[in-house]
Every structure is written in C-alpha cells, then in structure tokens.
Design an enzyme around this catalytic site. Sequence first.
Site, PDB file in Angstrom:
ATOM      1  N   TYR A  99       0.853  -1.164   0.000  1.00 39.90           N
ATOM      2  CA  TYR A  99       0.000   0.000   0.000  1.00 39.90           C
ATOM      3  C   TYR A  99       0.899   1.227   0.000  1.00 39.90           C
ATOM      4  O   TYR A  99       1.856   1.298   0.763  1.00 39.90           O
ATOM      5  CB  TYR A  99      -0.909   0.030   1.239  1.00 39.90           C
ATOM      6  CG  TYR A  99      -1.645   1.341   1.331  1.00 39.90           C
ATOM      7  CD1 TYR A  99      -2.930   1.460   0.809  1.00 39.90           C
ATOM      8  CD2 TYR A  99      -1.036   2.462   1.865  1.00 39.90           C
ATOM      9  CE1 TYR A  99      -3.586   2.684   0.832  1.00 39.90           C
ATOM     10  CE2 TYR A  99      -1.687   3.688   1.887  1.00 39.90           C
ATOM     11  CZ  TYR A  99      -2.953   3.793   1.374  1.00 39.90           C
ATOM     12  OH  TYR A  99      -3.604   4.989   1.371  1.00 39.90           O
ATOM     13  N   GLU A 140      -3.518   7.572  -3.863  1.00 38.61           N
ATOM     14  CA  GLU A 140      -3.063   6.286  -3.343  1.00 38.61           C
ATOM     15  C   GLU A 140      -2.988   5.202  -4.394  1.00 38.61           C
ATOM     16  O   GLU A 140      -3.695   5.228  -5.400  1.00 38.61           O
ATOM     17  CB  GLU A 140      -3.908   5.844  -2.128  1.00 38.61           C
ATOM     18  CG  GLU A 140      -5.217   5.216  -2.431  1.00 38.61           C
ATOM     19  CD  GLU A 140      -6.003   4.789  -1.165  1.00 38.61           C
ATOM     20  OE1 GLU A 140      -5.683   5.207  -0.047  1.00 38.61           O
ATOM     21  OE2 GLU A 140      -6.967   4.041  -1.338  1.00 38.61           O
TER      22      GLU A 140
END
Lengths: 385, 385, 293, 293
Positions: A101, A189
């Site tokens: 992530y 993101e």
Amino acid sequence: MRLHEYQAKQRFARYQIPTPAGHVVTSPQDAYAVAAALAQPVVLKAQVLTGRGGRGSGVKAAFNAAEAQNHAAEMLGMKIKGVIVRKLLIEPVIKSVASIYLGITCDRNVSRLAIMASNAPIADIEASAHLQPSTIIREYIHPFSGLHNYQVRNLANGLNLPREHWDDFTRIAQRLYRCGIESDATLAEIDPLALTPDGRLLALSSRLVIDDNALARQPELRAMHDSDAELRALAQARAAEISYIKLSGQIGCIVNGAGLAMTTMDMITTYGDGTVGPANFLDIGGGAQADKVTAGLHIILADPDVKVILLNIFGGTTRGDEVARGILQALDEIRGEGPLVIRLMGTHAEEGRTLLESACPNDLHVVTTLNEATQLAIAIALGTL
Amino acid sequence: MRLHEYQAKQRFARYQIPTPAGHVVTSPQDAYAVAAALAQPVVLKAQVLTGRGGRGSGVKAAFNAAEAQNHAAEMLGMKIKGVIVRKLLIEPVIKSVASIYLGITCDRNVSRLAIMASNAPIADIEASAHLQPSTIIREYIHPFSGLHNYQVRNLANGLNLPREHWDDFTRIAQRLYRCGIESDATLAEIDPLALTPDGRLLALSSRLVIDDNALARQPELRAMHDSDAELRALAQARAAEISYIKLSGQIGCIVNGAGLAMTTMDMITTYGDGTVGPANFLDIGGGAQADKVTAGLHIILADPDVKVILLNIFGGTTRGDEVARGILQALDEIRGEGPLVIRLMGTHAEEGRTLLESACPNDLHVVTTLNEATQLAIAIALGTL
Amino acid sequence: MGILLDGHDLVLVQGITGREGSFHTLQMIEYGTQVVGGVTPGKGGEWVHGLPVFDTVAAAIEVTGANTSLVCVNAAHATDAIYEAINAGIKLIVCITEGIPVLDMIKLREHLRLTGSRLIGPNSPGLLTPGRAKIGIIPGYIAMPGSVGVVSRSGTLTYEIVYALTYEAIGQTTCVGIGGDPIVGTNFVEVLSMFEDDPQTEQVVLIGEIGGRAEIDAAAFIQAEMTKPVTAFIAGRSAPEGQRMGHAGAIIAGREGSAAEKIEALRAAGVRIAENPEAIPGLLAGDRPNRRV
Amino acid sequence: MGILLDGHDLVLVQGITGREGSFHTLQMIEYGTQVVGGVTPGKGGEWVHGLPVFDTVAAAIEVTGANTSLVCVNAAHATDAIYEAINAGIKLIVCITEGIPVLDMIKLREHLRLTGSRLIGPNSPGLLTPGRAKIGIIPGYIAMPGSVGVVSRSGTLTYEIVYALTYEAIGQTTCVGIGGDPIVGTNFVEVLSMFEDDPQTEQVVLIGEIGGRAEIDAAAFIQAEMTKPVTAFIAGRSAPEGQRMGHAGAIIAGREGSAAEKIEALRAAGVRIAENPEAIPGLLAGDRPNRRV
C-alpha cells in the site's frame, strides 16, 4: 472530488507511474473486443463514484473474452448504492509476488502531508494519517522542502522491500507525490502497488481525490467530473454550490451554516428517538441567499423519503425581512407541496416571521426556537400534529 | 551556461511570456525571406555567446527585406570577440511607449533569489542584486513560499506602471519566475519589457543563464548549448570538465584548485610587472588526474600567445610520485613543444620531482616553491633565462 | 477588555472595495472598531466609507499605522493577501474567506510558524469583543459584554449560542471563530490559553464539531492547564462516517473525529457537555441572572 | 582542542562505499578521527574498513550513536543526504561535494536556519584539528598543532598556506574550509566568532577570494568584535570581471566582489594582508619560532 479509477490511472500514466494496460468500455461488445485484444484473463471494474468503489460487487474477473462480455452485460446498467453503472474498466489480471500500500494524504493534526506505506491494505488512510498502527510506515512531508528520497528509502526499509526495488519504488513514490501535489489531491493512493514475478512494480489500483476548493485552478480535472456516476441530487447540489448529504430519515433539512445544519440534524435524531430522523444534511452556506434556498428545496422535494421540510435560518447580518422575502420568492418559484416548518432568527427576525406567516399560511409553520422547530417537524412527520 | 537570445525566447514562449515573432536564419537569402514575410522594419541580432552579446555591432536594423539581406551578408561570418557569427535572430521592430527592466537572479549575500525591476536598463543585475541603487525596485523571493503576486504589485507600484497593466505584468513576472526556477536559471531577464502603443507588454530582449551545476538534470537545456558560438578553447574545457578562462598574457597556467590557480595568476601578474602576464586561468580541479592535465595541455598548446607553461600542482592526499607519473603520461600523449615549469608539492612530492627530472629533462624545469615557479616562468617568457 | 483585541487595534480591510468587504467595513465601524483603511490592488486612491484605499499593505501601514487586518478576499487571492499582510508586519490577521485549497494552507501554516503574526481562520466569522470592537462578520446585536469566553469552529452555530447566552443576559468577554477548515491559523488550545490568562474571562464555552482532533487536544489542555470552567457543545453526533459535512474540516475519518470520541474526551477533562445549543446557558457555572433581555 | 570538533565526535560517512568515501574514511581513521560507521542506501549490512554500513542515517545513529557526518555523495544526491542527516538529528555535517545546483542550496540554507544543525560546505575540503581529528579531505601531514586558526574558501590554496605555516613550525588550532560555492552552510563570520571564543586560538589566518561579500562581512565583524589578530590572503587580484574562476562562487559581478575591495575593507579593519601565500608566516603576530620542521 473523486476521480474514477480509470481517470486516476490516466493521470498516473502522465507522471510515468506504471499501471496495467486498461481500457474503458460502455458496452458488452466492447468488453469482448478489449478482452480479446488483451488475450489473457481480465478483471472488470465498475466505474461509479460511491464510497470506496471498485470493490465488492463492482469487480469481476473473466478468463476469456466471452466471459468478459457476459460479465459486462450483467454489470452495465446495474445499480451500486443507487448509481447506475455506465462504464467498466477492463484490465489484464496481474500476478504479483507482493502487494504494497502506498498513499499520500493530509494529516490535519500536524498540518502536513503524510506518505504512508504498508505491506497490508489500509482501509482508511485519512484516519490512519493520525492513528499510528505499527503495520504502517509513515513519513511526514515538509511543506517547503518536499518529499525527500531518503524518506522513501525509510519506507522501503520499513517494508523490508528487497533493495533491488528501492530505486524503482523511490521513483514511483516521487511521481505519486508530484502527481498529487500538482493535482491538488487530498488523497493519492496506490493500493496495491504490486511486485510482479518479473520484478516490476505496478499500480494495480489507484485513487485520486481532488480538493474541491482547488477545482477552480484545476480546470482539466474539474472537466473530468462524471456527474452521471454519482447520485443526481449530489450533482445538483455541486452545481448549486451547496453541501448536501443524503441520510435515511423523513425530515428534509435546509440550514445556513454547516455547524447549525449538523446541530439541526442531531436534534432531530435525538428527539426522533429512532422513529423519525433527518432525511439529509443540507448547508446553503453562511448567508441566506434565495437562489440557494430554491436549489435546496428542489433537491429535497425530489426525495421521496421526505415527509416534512425544516428550514432553519439564522440570519446573521442579513435582515430577517430580507431573508423572509427570499424564502417566499423561492417557495413561489418551486410551487412544491408538503408541510414546511420555518425557523427564522437574526436581526429583524420578527418582521421576517410576520411576513412569512401572513404571506403563505397553508402548511407553513413559523417558529422561533430550535427546540420548537425540531419537535414540530417530528410531530408532523409522525402524523401526531 | 548561457542560452542564445532566440533559445531563451523559445523557452519564454513555452511559459507564455509574449515575445516578438522572431526567426533564426543562417543565410542572407533566408534573412530576405523572413524580413519579406514580416513585411515591416526588422532588427537583426547576431547570436553569439560572448559576454553580454546582442548589443553593439551585433545588432542592426533594416527597413526592408533587401536591406535585411545586405546586413545579413555582412554580419554572417564576421567575428565578435573572436567568435564567428553563424546565426541571426530576425524580429520585427516593435514600437514602445515605455521600457521596463525585469530580472531574477540570486543574491548570494542573503541566499535568496531577488526579482528586480527598473524603468532604466540595469547594466549588471548580479551586481545590482546586492547594491541597492534607488532606481531599482527589488523584492526577495522566499525559497519556500515563492514569488507572491503582492510582491509583483510592489514592483509595479514602484515603477509607477499604470494600473491597467498590473495584471499583465503580474502574469509575466510569475511566468518569468516559473521559467527561471524550472530552468535552473541563475539569471532570467527581460530587458526591455516593452509597453506597446496598443497596451501590450512584450519581452523585446531576453537572457537566460543556466546553472552549470544543474545541467545534468536539464538535459533539454544542455542539448541547446551551441559550442560553435563560443571560443573553441572554452568548448574543449567544458567537454573535459575543467575550468578555463583566456587572458592576455604569455604564461599558460595549469593548476589544481581554483584558489591556487587564481593565486598563481596573481603572482605572475605582480612579478610580471606589466610586461609579462598569465595567458589563462585553468583549474583542473582538486585532484590531479592525468586526463585533465592532458586536456589542459591541449588547450594551452593551441594558444599562440603562450610562451611558457607553468604547471602548479599541490597533491593533497594524492602521492607526489603518482601525480608525477600522471604528468609524464600526459606529456607523452601530447608531445607538445615549448618550455615547461613544473611545481609539484604534497605528500611524497620529492619522489615525484625526482621522477620528473630524470624522465624528461629537455625544456622541463622542476621547482618547489610558488615564488620560484612564478619567477622562473616569467624569466623564460621574457627570454632572460 | 477580552482577548486578541487590545484596544490599540488599527484595522485594515483587505478587499475593502468588494461587496462583502465594503458591507462589513461599515458594520465594523458602526460597532466601534477602529478601521483605518483598506487595500485593493489597483484601486489605491479611492475612498470607501470615508476610509482611504491603498494598492499595497505596505503603503497602507505607512500611512495609517495599521497593525491588524481583516482579509475579505476571494479564495483565489486570499493566501496572497495573507502573505502580504504577514510580510508587511501585520500582527493579527483575520481571514473570513472560505474555500482556500488545503495545500495552500499547509504552506501558509508553516510560514506562520516562522513569523510573529497570528492568523485567525480562514473560513472564520472573525472575532468580537462585545461593546468594544469586532473584526469579521459576527453580528454585533447577538452579543453583550460579560465574563464568558466563547470559542468555536462554526459560523451561524456560534451566533445561535452567543445569542442564547445574551438572551439569558449572560455576557461575553470575546467570541472567537477559529474557522471550519481542516487547517487553521489558530487552534482551540491557543484561544483557551488566552482565555485562561484573561482576567475578565471567568468561564469558557467551546463549540466544536466532528473532524480532526482539535477538541481532543483542547480536552488535554483543559485537563492539564485550565482552572476556569468550560462548557462545550459538539455538533455532528448523528453525522455519517466519511462524508464532509459542509465545512471542509468536518469529516469523520474512520475511528477518528467522531462527536462521541470528542464528547468523551471533554467529559473526562471535566467539561460540561450541552445536548443542544439552547441548553448551554443553563449549564454555565455560578449564579447567573436568568432574566430575559 | 580547536573549534567545531569537541572530542566527542562520532563520525558517520555518507557515501562510505564509494571510491572517495572509502579512501577518505581510511585517511580519517588513520588521523585519529572516531569514524563509527557509514551510510550507503541499498548497501546496509556491508563493511568498509571494519565499519558497519547502513541503509539510512536513522539506522546508523541508532546503532552507532553518531552525531557528526561527512557527506561524500555525488552532486545529484548530496542535498538528499544532507536533509537526511539534518532530519535524523546530526548536529555537524561536512559536505565536500562540488557542483550542487544553487537553487537547491538556497532551499537547504533556509531549512538549516530552522534546525539546530550546522553544515560546513558544500564544496569544502572539510575541517581538521591537528593531532586530534579531521573530517573531510584536508591532508593530515600538512598541519601541526598550535595556536593559529585557519579559515578558508579554497581547497589546495588552503593546503598551501597551512603547509607554509607548518613548514615554519607555526601550528594550528583548527583549519576550516567553508567551501567555494556562492551559498554555503557556514560563513567566515561564524567561524571567526568561534575562533574568537576558542581559548587555544591566539590568532587567525583568513583565506579569501573574489566573489560575494563574505570577506567584507568578515572585515566588519573583525573590526567590531574581534580581539585576536587576523592575517589575510585574498586570491584573484588579477581576475577579470564577470568570469567564474573555477569555484562557482568566485566571480566579480560589476563593482562587487573584487579582491581590491575586500583587501581594502580588511585593511581598514586592521587585518594584515599577505601579497602571496608564502608571505603569511612572516606576517603573523608575536614571536614565533622560525625553525624548519
């Protein structure tokens, strides 16, 4: 303003962040063609702007073109949280040996951007910006000197990312940062950033949320907004520059000021006691302009759940009689039906209330206090009046 | 690294700084064609990279195409400060009702960029950055928050620029700043920025100097360097990454270290007493690498003014015998002629000097001190040895 | 005397020639604020309500000696106006502008740290010391002089509560709106600390809302440092997660920023919590006259 | 003991695995410097001259307790290395890297102002306290312990002059190269002030050159604040205007930065000026032994 995943990936591509070779389709036939051209298993992702889309029922895998076509036929036209799916992003299925992530968001508590990385997905990065679970590695970005390579190396180090990928990871993080900054993103993101068996890092899923306040200087991004892919009422509210959130209750609220609107909502919830609740949050802004009242009424009258409307205006420096005339003008334009509770406060409020009472008596209740207004609206909604 | 004016203007155009519609030509025929197409009086500017070019004999006006062709025929091939003119920038003559100087450079004394404006030309902006003549309005640019619009308004205010041009002026200043920053410019200037009779602001002349240290990350700008338009020796030095400046004396100097090179130059000047002087400044850098000595010798041997070469090396942590072997290797490669004074100092310098003396006695003088070296070289140059 | 305003405030209005700027300038003058001039680039030399307009803040300070500024400039130009005020040496800047991009505020916040200027806002209704002066847009008629300090992240909700106090004849020392954006120049803790140090202020009303942890920080400060009683109201108890509730700053992200969390923290710090705005006067400490105005 | 190095210096070499880094690490160890480790991103876990290599400065500090760093990293990565050192809490950083872009240094200089770290350089030969320790590349054999402080903008010219002192048996407290770039972390005035405060230092040699006004500022400081005698040499008296003389910082711009201007200012401040490096020992104050080493 959220971008679709495919839009975010287009933006990423401009910053040379590697993404899978995806295509957007609007018909099953095109889905077949794209899957056939890719000639490998694909994933179909519904492009809707509801919550954290691109997951759950909005994602399906297909082994071949025929299956992709079938899935597309099913998915196109279906509703996700009330919004019709009109576009699918089709991408090859990418094998990965590791998933990372990587996200950048604002940590308001320290007034800085934070870049965060984890070997596990982060459910809610904005919350994680402040909370500090040990699985998340984080570096704060100095507002002036920017993201330093050493900070990215600190992330890579914390992730135990094999060193042969550090340079690649640093480049991607720096590009994500630049993309985010230059897009006025409040959230940028990659989740996950996949490490492929042949040693490449690839942004499998991406998310860009643009600061609404910056859209004026981001005309290209503003033009990317897809109002077909969000609830109609939201699109209307955005156009009228009022703030609207649909809730599940029966009392439609129109309030000037965010804090007061929340308070109105809270009081309805408390006094409604589980039986009756607010149908929405709606803030027309600090002033009390007639055109915003009109737009608000339009949105709320279109909501089938609404049984009664509560208009709560604290006039501030605007004179109460002027506010009243604005409301009457709005009501006149709308010619909607249904009961309406109006609470009007502020300078010359009494004159305003008198004006309202005398002009439009049917189904219109004019009150003074917040308590009265809330309890009256609840009584009307319950039919106990 | 200086850009040609036409290159700077191309760069400006990318940042939407308005410039005259100019064209570069390399032949009188093309000059005719360009002037004919412009169909108005033009100015021809020689594109050479010597000092503050684009002025003096390098600039001519022409009323029509035929005259432009004649001027071009004269100018192309002529020498300006030793450099052959190969390119001319042709632009329409612009009428102006006011001329503004606008420039950005680094004021090293406060470690900031300064933006400066004046209603009169500024002869030397780098010097003006610190000196504060009252005719120059100046604002320092914060390294982090950048140039603010209000600062540009302060300049406009100080210039007594009519207010209807403030917005335009602000846009141009902000673009010049962005262009400068993104080009790693140590100097970005518009001189003059003309106010035309129809109320436009136009960059008539422009200058961009790029930080040599930043060329590695500015590949596009580095590729714009025109080594045909500067002295051959300078181009060679640039390629070898040594620092060279041609002077008017007879003693060619090769020194490691800038301070020591200047000191050598100073001592030759002092002891030479107006009769003999240094032929150049040449710094091969802190170490004493053989390939740089070779490149330095190449450049100096090509200088017809040089009567004797003085090689002054303080070895630092490099062993003297290694330095000596490097010098011998360089001399061997070059096989140049003429007397050579070598002063070698540092660790194991004596071994180095012995090595030099025994290996190559002809015309080679090995000494120990700076005084000896300088005075010996001067004596050789004067023929008094 | 209240906090922030010290009686020597010479106020400049940046954006004075605009509709809002001009309107609120008049309101401030009528309330007794010493407004000494305004700034609108390109309009220097004009006059608004008898006050001179300047092109630059520097020029305005030179002529008027202004030390305080109200920034009433649209979002596209507001940060430029604030930087101009800071760098010209203005010590107290109130910004009512809504809609400043968050990345701009991150930079500005850092710049403020390095200077001696204080910013209230942006997206703030401003501040008001009843009977004395106001900077911003808080309506004067809702307030009366007294001993309660009010600090809030909201606009009309603040008016609601201040009005409720005044209605019950409970006066205020100063009402401060710190602004509803996620990043503001001055936070709850700083204002609470000023109220704690202010001899006129006997107790404080804090009006918070969902989003961020400003109220959590306030609770920690109250517990550790404050001797004066604090009563609080937190808006957004029924707000859903992940939705921005009007104010850019009012959003619950995951487990963080909920009203429940904040109320709990404040209660634990000894703060009395009001269930609704009209309940606040009844919760205040001490024997207050309960007569209607 | 000299200045800057205090005997508790635990030195890290950033770029230790490079050719230069490794070479000078050994030289430093041999001279007596307490080098405790190195950093090269991606090479953590390796060893150089018996010292551990780390991936990050933070990790290196955690293990070794380093408080000082030599940055021996190429120009493209040098500022990143310096920011890493600053933000990890290194107090003294010496950077020998040449060729850092000036816009990067402008930002770094501002960042340094806001932190407690000191940078010597860039483009500096480093510093050396004879007989004790050195950080950087100044050759150890040219120096000997004594009472003269040396501060310089040059590299080999410094060696020349320090060597000339040592040759005449005049020892030094500390030799500091502040670097030849237009913007450096530490300037003449700061180093002069340290020498003034250092009990071991009895007099100072200042080696300047053309470009900028660092020597003019030094002259003002010497006149106003210094009690110890200063002798100076300024390189570039014969330099032409507008040309960069090797060092990025050595350029005369218009009337500013010439050697004549600097010499005049220093003379006026009571500084003795040497006509050439070899003349310096003879100009020093006091009765110094004049024997050869």
